[in-house]
Motif scaffolding. Structure first.
Motif, PDB file in Angstrom:
ATOM      1  N   ASP A  49      63.037 -54.802  29.970  1.00  0.00           N
ATOM      2  CA  ASP A  49      61.738 -55.493  29.995  1.00  0.00           C
ATOM      3  C   ASP A  49      60.722 -54.891  29.033  1.00  0.00           C
ATOM      4  N   GLY A  50      61.196 -54.220  28.003  1.00  0.00           N
ATOM      5  CA  GLY A  50      60.277 -53.644  27.038  1.00  0.00           C
ATOM      6  C   GLY A  50      60.680 -52.232  26.661  1.00  0.00           C
ATOM      7  N   ALA A  51      59.794 -51.556  25.936  1.00  0.00           N
ATOM      8  CA  ALA A  51      60.090 -50.206  25.457  1.00  0.00           C
ATOM      9  C   ALA A  51      59.845 -49.173  26.552  1.00  0.00           C
ATOM     10  N   ASN A  52      60.731 -48.182  26.617  1.00  0.00           N
ATOM     11  CA  ASN A  52      60.602 -47.063  27.549  1.00  0.00           C
ATOM     12  C   ASN A  52      60.648 -45.758  26.769  1.00  0.00           C
ATOM     13  N   THR A  53      59.884 -44.780  27.230  1.00  0.00           N
ATOM     14  CA  THR A  53      59.830 -43.483  26.564  1.00  0.00           C
ATOM     15  C   THR A  53      60.775 -42.497  27.237  1.00  0.00           C
ATOM     16  N   VAL A  54      61.508 -41.738  26.431  1.00  0.00           N
ATOM     17  CA  VAL A  54      62.429 -40.716  26.941  1.00  0.00           C
ATOM     18  C   VAL A  54      61.628 -39.514  27.408  1.00  0.00           C
ATOM     19  N   VAL A  55      61.788 -39.131  28.667  1.00  0.00           N
ATOM     20  CA  VAL A  55      61.071 -37.967  29.200  1.00  0.00           C
ATOM     21  C   VAL A  55      61.995 -36.773  29.428  1.00  0.00           C
ATOM     22  N   ALA A  56      63.306 -36.986  29.413  1.00  0.00           N
ATOM     23  CA  ALA A  56      64.263 -35.881  29.519  1.00  0.00           C
ATOM     24  C   ALA A  56      65.624 -36.379  29.059  1.00  0.00           C
ATOM     25  N   THR A  57      66.469 -35.425  28.640  1.00  0.00           N
ATOM     26  CA  THR A  57      67.804 -35.767  28.143  1.00  0.00           C
ATOM     27  C   THR A  57      68.845 -34.903  28.862  1.00  0.00           C
ATOM     28  N   PRO A  58      69.084 -35.165  30.152  1.00  0.00           N
ATOM     29  CA  PRO A  58      70.054 -34.358  30.911  1.00  0.00           C
ATOM     30  C   PRO A  58      71.460 -34.462  30.340  1.00  0.00           C
ATOM     31  N   ARG A  59      72.171 -33.340  30.379  1.00  0.00           N
ATOM     32  CA  ARG A  59      73.543 -33.268  29.874  1.00  0.00           C
ATOM     33  C   ARG A  59      74.426 -32.616  30.920  1.00  0.00           C
ATOM     34  N   PHE A  60      75.677 -33.014  30.943  1.00  0.00           N
ATOM     35  CA  PHE A  60      76.611 -32.542  31.960  1.00  0.00           C
ATOM     36  C   PHE A  60      77.988 -32.321  31.356  1.00  0.00           C
ATOM     37  N   ASN A  61      78.826 -31.605  32.092  1.00  0.00           N
ATOM     38  CA  ASN A  61      80.253 -31.646  31.819  1.00  0.00           C
ATOM     39  C   ASN A  61      80.836 -32.862  32.522  1.00  0.00           C
ATOM     40  N   LEU A  62      81.859 -33.446  31.949  1.00  0.00           N
ATOM     41  CA  LEU A  62      82.480 -34.640  32.517  1.00  0.00           C
ATOM     42  C   LEU A  62      83.055 -34.371  33.899  1.00  0.00           C
ATOM     43  N   GLY A  63      83.597 -33.177  34.119  1.00  0.00           N
ATOM     44  CA  GLY A  63      84.195 -32.853  35.407  1.00  0.00           C
ATOM     45  C   GLY A  63      85.363 -33.769  35.716  1.00  0.00           C
ATOM     46  N   ILE A  64      85.431 -34.256  36.951  1.00  0.00           N
ATOM     47  CA  ILE A  64      86.550 -35.119  37.348  1.00  0.00           C
ATOM     48  C   ILE A  64      86.271 -36.586  37.086  1.00  0.00           C
ATOM     49  N   ASN A  65      85.150 -36.882  36.446  1.00  0.00           N
ATOM     50  CA  ASN A  65      84.847 -38.260  36.085  1.00  0.00           C
ATOM     51  C   ASN A  65      85.897 -38.835  35.153  1.00  0.00           C
ATOM     52  N   ARG A  66      86.064 -40.149  35.199  1.00  0.00           N
ATOM     53  CA  ARG A  66      86.880 -40.870  34.226  1.00  0.00           C
ATOM     54  C   ARG A  66      85.944 -41.763  33.417  1.00  0.00           C
ATOM     55  N   LEU A  67      86.311 -42.004  32.174  1.00  0.00           N
ATOM     56  CA  LEU A  67      85.509 -42.841  31.292  1.00  0.00           C
ATOM     57  C   LEU A  67      86.019 -44.277  31.305  1.00  0.00           C
ATOM     58  N   HIS A  68      85.097 -45.223  31.242  1.00  0.00           N
ATOM     59  CA  HIS A  68      85.446 -46.635  31.331  1.00  0.00           C
ATOM     60  C   HIS A  68      84.930 -47.386  30.109  1.00  0.00           C
ATOM     61  N   GLY A  69      85.743 -48.325  29.657  1.00  0.00           N
ATOM     62  CA  GLY A  69      85.349 -49.233  28.589  1.00  0.00           C
ATOM     63  C   GLY A  69      85.684 -50.661  28.994  1.00  0.00           C
ATOM     64  N   PHE A  70      85.049 -51.621  28.350  1.00  0.00           N
ATOM     65  CA  PHE A  70      85.296 -53.021  28.698  1.00  0.00           C
ATOM     66  C   PHE A  70      84.736 -53.928  27.614  1.00  0.00           C
ATOM     67  N   ASN A  71      85.177 -55.162  27.623  1.00  0.00           N
ATOM     68  CA  ASN A  71      84.703 -56.167  26.667  1.00  0.00           C
ATOM     69  C   ASN A  71      84.774 -55.675  25.225  1.00  0.00           C
ATOM     70  N   GLY A  72      85.912 -55.096  24.884  1.00  0.00           N
ATOM     71  CA  GLY A  72      86.143 -54.646  23.520  1.00  0.00           C
ATOM     72  C   GLY A  72      85.546 -53.301  23.174  1.00  0.00           C
ATOM     73  N   ARG A  73      84.895 -52.663  24.127  1.00  0.00           N
ATOM     74  CA  ARG A  73      84.303 -51.343  23.888  1.00  0.00           C
ATOM     75  C   ARG A  73      85.244 -50.258  24.375  1.00  0.00           C
ATOM     76  N   LYS A  74      85.426 -49.225  23.558  1.00  0.00           N
ATOM     77  CA  LYS A  74      86.251 -48.101  23.987  1.00  0.00           C
ATOM     78  C   LYS A  74      85.559 -47.405  25.150  1.00  0.00           C
ATOM     79  N   PRO A  75      86.292 -46.605  25.943  1.00  0.00           N
ATOM     80  CA  PRO A  75      85.658 -45.913  27.079  1.00  0.00           C
ATOM     81  C   PRO A  75      84.426 -45.121  26.644  1.00  0.00           C
ATOM     82  N   PHE A  76      83.289 -45.437  27.267  1.00  0.00           N
ATOM     83  CA  PHE A  76      82.027 -44.824  26.851  1.00  0.00           C
ATOM     84  C   PHE A  76      81.139 -44.425  28.022  1.00  0.00           C
ATOM     85  N   ILE A  77      81.467 -44.866  29.244  1.00  0.00           N
ATOM     86  CA  ILE A  77      80.589 -44.668  30.386  1.00  0.00           C
ATOM     87  C   ILE A  77      81.381 -44.105  31.562  1.00  0.00           C
TER      88      ILE A  77
END
Length: 205
Positions: A49-77
């Motif tokens: 709904d418009g522009a948003n300002t970044v107030v922090a950029t948290p970073r993590f290790n992936l851990g036991i997460n799996r990455l998912h892709g869809f609609n022609g996109r490689k796993p990214f989320i």
């Protein structure tokens, strides 16, 4: 599962985050695309709904997460990250989100009419950003990828409507009040990549 970097400290007991691969492209408010690893505090990103300002950029290790892709996109989320659908916020593993990040889960779930994060499946209508507006398209070509638990993933915390566009998909920000607390920004900002690398290497694989 993973480690969380906050204010110069590495919490080895913290769960892995709901995030994106470093190269995932974020749509900026000026219409340009920037890899999420290069987005910095103060940048303005495009939200639903418009522009948003970044107030922090948290970073993590992936851990036991799996990455998912869809609609022609490689796993990214990762499986826990909230994605906007025509029925509200959803992800690939709502239970893991509720178990690992109960406060985050509650905050996002409250935006849904059901009060719960929905389980995302093939065929569900995901909200994409196309030609400067949102459009619902069925999820298809779902693929999953495993990475090393120490693989670093990235997220954003924003003001305003707390949404941003990653790889053309409308997603929620990291809704952790501590990241948005101006008093903590002094501690979050100075983390250099070399120092963060040293912290992340302390986490178990």
């Amino acid at each position: 599962c993973g480690s969380e970097v906050i204010g110069g400290l590495c919490s080895l007991a913290a769960p892995s985050g709901e995030c994106f691969i470093p190269e995932a492209k974020v749509l900026m408010a000026d219409g340009e695309w920037k890899q999420i690893k290069d987005v910095t505090i103060g940048d303005k990103v495009q939200g639903a709904d418009g522009a948003n300002t970044v107030v922090a950029t948290p970073r993590f290790n992936l851990g036991i997460n799996r990455l998912h892709g869809f609609n022609g996109r490689k796993p990214f989320i990762t499986c826990m990250h909230p994605i906007l659908t025509d029925k509200g916020w959803a992800n690939f593993n709502p239970q893991a989100f509720a178990d690992n990040w109960p406060e985050d889960y509650k905050e996002v779930a409250e935006e849904n009419e059901s009060g719960e994060i929905l389980k995302l499946n093939e065929g569900d209508n995901v909200v994409f950003w196309i030609d400067n507006c949102t459009s619902s398209i069925p999820l298809e070509e779902h693929i999953i990828e495993d990475r090393d638990p120490s693989f670093r993933v990235y997220n954003l915390t924003l003001d305003n409507d707390h949404t941003f566009i990653v790889e053309g998909v409308v997603v929620h920000n990291k809704p952790h009040k501590d990241y948005a607390d101006p008093a903590l920004q002094e501690n979050i900002l100075p983390l250099g990549n070399e120092y963060v690398d040293k912290l992340l290497n302390l986490s178990p694989h």
